[in-house]
Design a protein around this motif. Structure first.
Motif, short mmCIF file in Angstrom:
data_model
loop_
_atom_site.label_atom_id
_atom_site.label_comp_id
_atom_site.label_asym_id
_atom_site.label_seq_id
_atom_site.Cartn_x
_atom_site.Cartn_y
_atom_site.Cartn_z
N GLU A 100 6.00 1.62 -50.17
CA GLU A 100 6.87 0.81 -49.34
C GLU A 100 6.94 -0.59 -49.93
N VAL A 102 7.54 -4.51 -48.67
CA VAL A 102 7.46 -5.32 -47.45
C VAL A 102 7.84 -6.75 -47.80
N ARG A 108 9.25 -3.88 -43.41
CA ARG A 108 9.50 -2.94 -44.51
C ARG A 108 10.98 -2.96 -44.84
N ASN A 111 11.39 2.03 -48.88
CA ASN A 111 10.29 2.96 -49.12
C ASN A 111 10.84 4.20 -49.81
#
Length: 152
Positions: A100, A102, A108, A111
């Motif tokens: 993922e 971030v 997030r 991903n």
């Protein structure tokens, strides 16, 4: 005859969906993540390899590099994720890397899953995939799942 087929299909679909939900609930989910390995200089890598040789290795240590590569130019966003895997096991292996991205607020923003197949013992391989990220600035990569399995 065609009405009969539809009648049989509906319960089959419902039973399959129920079984999938039950399996998901029974297995649970692990929402933990670990930071992606940082790029290191050659001397730091040599020191890390010395330390790794003296201690037992986990399969996670096979992921030696995982980072973003911003190839954007002329106003066109082009951000890739690149990785290096070294098979430290004695068997040909496949890898699955869930990751993922971030942002600085903890949200997030992307991903995905990367698959690396048929890596021979001692072999190092690299790979890359495009992302949907609009910027690499302030983005942190986390490995949410890493799995090595024997390849046949």
């Amino acid at each position: 005859m065609s009405n009969h087929r539809r009648f049989i299909t509906a319960p089959l679909v419902a039973a399959t969906a129920a079984a999938g939900l039950a399996l998901t609930a029974a297995c649970g989910t692990d929402n933990s993540s670990t930071p992606a390995p940082a790029d290191t200089s050659a001397s730091e890598k040599a020191q890390q390899e010395k330390k790794a040789d003296s201690s037992p290795k986990s399969e996670r240590a096979d992921l030696t590099r995982f980072r973003l590569d911003d190839r954007s130019q002329a106003g066109i966003t082009d951000i890739w994720v690149v990785w290096t895997v070294k098979n430290t096991s004695a068997k040909k292996s496949n890898y699955r890397i869930d990751w993922e991205a971030v942002d600085s607020h903890g949200t997030r923003v992307a991903n995905s899953t990367e698959f690396v197949t048929d890596v021979q013992p001692g072999q190092t391989t690299t790979g890359e995939s495009p992302t949907t990220l609009h910027s690499a600035q302030g983005v942190k990569l986390n490995i949410t799942s890493f799995d090595r399995t024997a390849a046949y």
